[in-house]
Design a protein around this motif. Structure first.
Motif, PDB file in Angstrom:
ATOM      1  N   TRP A  34     -19.554 -42.613  57.905  1.00  0.00           N
ATOM      2  CA  TRP A  34     -20.167 -43.708  57.566  1.00  0.00           C
ATOM      3  C   TRP A  34     -20.336 -45.125  57.989  1.00  0.00           C
ATOM      4  N   ARG A  37     -23.555 -43.926  60.028  1.00  0.00           N
ATOM      5  CA  ARG A  37     -24.391 -43.611  59.100  1.00  0.00           C
ATOM      6  C   ARG A  37     -25.305 -45.105  58.952  1.00  0.00           C
ATOM      7  N   ILE A  38     -24.274 -46.067  58.779  1.00  0.00           N
ATOM      8  CA  ILE A  38     -24.917 -47.460  58.451  1.00  0.00           C
ATOM      9  C   ILE A  38     -25.415 -47.827  59.625  1.00  0.00           C
ATOM     10  N   ASN A 156     -15.021 -40.235  49.910  1.00  0.00           N
ATOM     11  CA  ASN A 156     -15.686 -41.511  49.358  1.00  0.00           C
ATOM     12  C   ASN A 156     -14.926 -42.626  49.439  1.00  0.00           C
ATOM     13  N   ARG A 159     -16.425 -43.886  52.354  1.00  0.00           N
ATOM     14  CA  ARG A 159     -17.606 -44.380  51.635  1.00  0.00           C
ATOM     15  C   ARG A 159     -17.679 -45.838  51.473  1.00  0.00           C
ATOM     16  N   PRO A 163     -18.627 -48.276  55.358  1.00  0.00           N
ATOM     17  CA  PRO A 163     -19.700 -49.252  55.486  1.00  0.00           C
ATOM     18  C   PRO A 163     -19.378 -50.495  55.597  1.00  0.00           C
ATOM     19  N   ILE A 245     -29.457 -43.215  48.572  1.00  0.00           N
ATOM     20  CA  ILE A 245     -28.372 -43.545  49.640  1.00  0.00           C
ATOM     21  C   ILE A 245     -28.993 -43.800  50.779  1.00  0.00           C
ATOM     22  N   PHE A 248     -31.257 -47.056  50.665  1.00  0.00           N
ATOM     23  CA  PHE A 248     -30.481 -48.382  50.579  1.00  0.00           C
ATOM     24  C   PHE A 248     -30.831 -49.572  51.500  1.00  0.00           C
ATOM     25  N   MET A 267     -23.386 -49.595  49.713  1.00  0.00           N
ATOM     26  CA  MET A 267     -22.807 -48.529  50.047  1.00  0.00           C
ATOM     27  C   MET A 267     -21.190 -48.582  49.588  1.00  0.00           C
ATOM     28  N   SER A 268     -20.410 -49.660  49.805  1.00  0.00           N
ATOM     29  CA  SER A 268     -19.148 -49.927  49.486  1.00  0.00           C
ATOM     30  C   SER A 268     -18.993 -49.622  47.916  1.00  0.00           C
TER      31      SER A 268
END
Length: 417
Positions: A34, A37-38, A156, A159, A163, A245, A248, A267-268
């Motif tokens: 994550w 990804r961000i 998660n 997740r 982020p 997602i 975002f 995301m959080s």
């Protein structure tokens, strides 16, 4: 004193040393996923300021997974799960290092990012089904529902944490250092995999060809009533709901008029809701009994939360809706995977799980590309709302048939001759 049943299940899980190493390593890796990804999402936006490119980077990762999905499943069924996972993890370290080096050097372009995303997708094609199959090998069918719920809570939770860490690093130090942090976290998972000692032998071959085994997996999914329905549900939510997602960054900048901190907040919130959903299923008793209705109920709830999210431009309202969406999607995801893993014939596990992984990870990227392209002309909110309505239609179809599907999903797997 006697422990409650759900706490006793947790105790049994963590009594397994292999599982302890695995869950610790995957926790670190998921935070890295994550963070990375961000960073990729915000780097894409910085390079292009285009919602279409957000979808394009997502599809670049998804395309290899779509192309290689069933082939990867046959490879997984033929190989040692752990060995294959170690190989893919080494590849993940290489492309993570490339992301950091190119960003620090100022040589990164959207086309280089596209190429790395394609490599990332090819790696995930083999990594995801080997990892998911390994979990079943580590804990067995009896502990599977709680184990999958715990895995999803860890994923998660990351997740939520990832982020926040990634957004903070980007704001304070820049995108390059976010990629460095992700590499370090991936390396911790690599170390954990080296500590595992799982006696998983390659599957015995009966003289069938690679193509014949791949086609056998496709036929099995198409003819199994319960697994076929779960795949329809999975593809529908992956195409119509989960693309939000990937989009975002566009919502953070265009709809809510924010920056990386707004993206991290969305995301959080999504991850926080997902942790709640994971806790709900981790404490649930009864194994797979009633899981079909729980899964379909979560699909309906996710569709309604998505529709409400698309209807607002107020961040204070969007954040709890993102949390509600995360809650519903993780209940759906855990229930979906539990039912499929429990119902599938063991010798076909890799092929079925590979298609599951393709749907869960690649299909949202296809949806993101389409919705992102539409958003270039009509804005983000209208296409997302349309996807939510289509998802509700599929839910209504599946809900009416839930009892028939439950009969084919919630018992022991039927073995084919």
């Amino acid at each position: 004193m006697r422990l409650p049943a759900n706490f006793e299940t947790f105790r049994r899980l963590f009594a397994l040393s292999n599982y302890r190493f695995y869950i610790a390593g995957i926790a670190a890796s998921n935070v890295g996923v994550w963070v990375q990804r961000i960073a990729i999402g915000w780097l894409t936006w910085q390079l292009t300021e285009s919602t279409a490119w957000l979808g394009g980077i997502a599809i670049a990762e998804a395309a290899p997974m779509i192309i290689l999905g069933l082939i990867a499943g046959t490879v997984v069924d033929r190989m040692d799960y752990l060995r294959l996972l170690r190989i893919t993890q080494a590849t993940a370290l290489l492309y993570s290092a490339a992301l950091a080096a190119l960003t620090f050097s100022g040589l990164m372009t959207i086309w280089l990012l596209l190429a790395i995303s394609i490599l990332r997708g090819a790696t995930l094609s083999f990594q995801r089904p080997s990892r998911m199959s390994l979990v079943f090998t580590l804990i067995g069918r009896e502990l599977l529902p709680t184990g999958l719920a715990l895995n999803s809570m860890v994923f998660n939770g990351s997740r939520f944490v990832g982020p926040a860490i990634g957004g903070a690093i980007i704001v304070v130090a820049g995108i390059g250092w976010a990629f460095v942090a992700a590499w370090v976290l991936f390396f911790l998972f690599t170390l954990a995999l080296q500590r595992l000692a799982v006696p998983v032998a390659p599957r015995a071959q009966l003289g069938t060809s690679f193509t014949a085994e791949t086609l056998e997996g496709m036929r099995y999914i198409a003819t199994h009533p319960g697994i076929r329905m779960q795949m329809v549900v999975l593809f529908s939510t992956a195409f119509f709901a989960r693309p939000l997602i990937d989009l975002f960054p566009g919502f953070a900048a265009q709809v809510f008029q924010g920056g990386p901190e707004t993206l991290a907040s969305l995301m959080s919130a999504l991850g926080l809701g997902a942790v709640g959903g994971g806790l709900l299923l981790a404490g649930r008793r009864g194994g797979t009994t009633g899981m079909t209705a729980v899964t379909l109920g979560a699909m309906g709830a996710a569709s309604l939360a998505l529709l409400a999210f698309a209807a607002t431009d107020a961040l204070w309202l969007a954040l709890p809706l993102a949390a509600a969406l995360g809650f519903a999607l993780i209940v759906l995801g855990i229930g979906n995977q539990t039912l499929i893993q429990s119902a599938v014939e063991p010798r076909l596990r890799g092929r079925v799980i590979s298609l599951y992984g393709t749907a869960a990870r690649a299909t949202p990227s296809v949806g993101a590309l389409i919705i992102g392209g539409l958003a270039e002309t009509v804005g983000l909110r209208l296409p997302v709302a349309g996807g939510a309505l289509l998802c509700l239609l599929v839910w209504a179809w599946a809900w009416r048939r839930r009892q028939v599907y439950a009969a084919n999903l919630e018992g022991e797997p039927a073995l084919t001759p």
